[in-house]
Enzyme design. Sequence first.
Site, short mmCIF file in Angstrom:
data_model
loop_
_atom_site.label_atom_id
_atom_site.label_comp_id
_atom_site.label_asym_id
_atom_site.label_seq_id
_atom_site.Cartn_x
_atom_site.Cartn_y
_atom_site.Cartn_z
CG ASP A 242 19.13 12.30 -9.59
OD1 ASP A 242 18.61 10.85 -10.22
OD2 ASP A 242 18.30 13.44 -10.03
CE LYS B 195 -4.14 6.38 3.19
NZ LYS B 195 -5.32 6.26 3.18
CG ASP C 181 1.76 18.20 22.27
OD1 ASP C 181 0.45 18.79 22.93
OD2 ASP C 181 2.09 17.24 22.64
CE LYS D 207 -1.32 5.79 -0.31
NZ LYS D 207 -1.71 4.10 -1.52
CG HIS E 152 -2.01 1.07 0.77
ND1 HIS E 152 -2.21 1.95 2.36
CD2 HIS E 152 -3.20 1.20 0.11
CE1 HIS E 152 -3.43 2.89 1.62
NE2 HIS E 152 -4.37 2.35 0.79
CG HIS F 298 -7.20 8.67 0.10
ND1 HIS F 298 -6.02 8.49 -0.05
CD2 HIS F 298 -7.94 6.99 0.08
CE1 HIS F 298 -5.93 7.03 -0.48
NE2 HIS F 298 -6.35 6.25 -0.06
#
Length: 473
Positions: free
Chosen positions: A222, A393, A398, A217, A215, A391
């Site tokens: 470089d 997450k 603080d 991404k 899952h 979507h």
Amino acid sequence: MYTLLLHILTVAVCGFHILLRRHRVPVSRLAWLVVVLVLPFVGAVAYLLFGSTSIGRRRIARLNRIYAHLPLPQTIAGWDAPEYAPHVPPLYRPLFAVGQSISLYPPVGGNSARLMADSDSGIDEIVADIDAAREHVHVLFYIWLTDHNGTRVINAMKRAAGRGVVCRALVDAIGSRDLLNSTAWRDMAEAGVMTAAALKPHWSAFDGRIDLRNHRKIVVIDNAVTYCGSQNCADPAFLPKAKYAPWVDILMRLEGPIVRENQHLFATDWMESADEDLSDLLRAPLPPGRAGFAAQVIGTGPTARYSAMPEAFESVIYAARRSLFVTTPYYVPDSSIQAALCAAANRGVDTTIIFPARNDDFAVGAASRSYYEDLLEAGVKIWEYRPGLLHTKSMTIDGRVSLIGSANMDRRSFDLNYENNILLYDKDMTARIRARQESYLADSLQVTLSDVIAWPVHRRIWQNALAILGPVL
């Protein structure tokens, strides 16, 4: 004879399940036993296909060899430069200690980052960085579509390969199955892009659970630039589920030694899927250091320590002293996550969570709402995002610490998916992420305790019934 075989299969599956030493909490064990005993044949077959969290002995052995072979980022030349020393107050150091215990990556200073304005501008930046690449381009997405944004990245990688840049594209075999079956994927390979699919499906219970997914991404260019966030390689319209659009994501572009940690994570996935050794690439010395914030990559999955992702979430939640702000599209927590959020509000932390009002997974959406009442009674403020599917997450505490990435607060991200996240300590970057979280509130509707109490009985029964199925992994 059929009845006898059925009893033998049921007893064998139950016995095996009870004797499992790892990856089963009591509530999950009990849930599976109920399924197998109530639906003897169907339940037993379902358990054989979906009852474990193992990726199979052969894959585990292969990954162990890869982990042993690849040099960790902290072993490369230049890592001990004074500029790369992480400056984290004592209060938050245990958070990074937890992260390091999970994936062995230590916190490292000298990082800088920019938050992308939206999904389209994120793709703009990725394409620009690919077009400027000189040595290599590494791309890993769970979902990569052949829509406008997906095609732009494909074309950028083809251009890069055409001018001699080494390009590697890795996708999840199920999440990106449409791309894998398209002419665009074949065109990339013909243009010189190296391609691979992670966790190809199988139908053998002996090769591990069949629905484990990559899952993550990750984009690395470089050894100098990396991207991390919730965004897949697709348009916000997300055509496979257009009625829930727009998909609203968060994406961060980072520079500094944190890039090497993401590079190491990509390399482990690539080497497992493509059988190519990237260790020399990981040994390249770091450039001279510069001032920047402390950050750490946290990679989790079925081969990480059990309950690693929940432990990371809980550590951040329990560290909050003044404020805690969470956004997640999928909320099917274990009891520890739920208790941690309630405890935060109970001890006076200003605790806010935003969920999507309409969820593309109806079962997850309904199960999520079964947890609202306890959260609200503890003082957690719950909002539901209205315009599309939130979507993102993200977690901030603080005004100092942020956690973003691919992991949801649900059972899949806890046990079944390979995930990548970045934990960082920085006032300015956290302020930007918190401002993005606050911006979602303008398009959200607050859910109160009186709203939940007023829900009809049939709705509450439906939500609670689906929540009961949560432990059946």
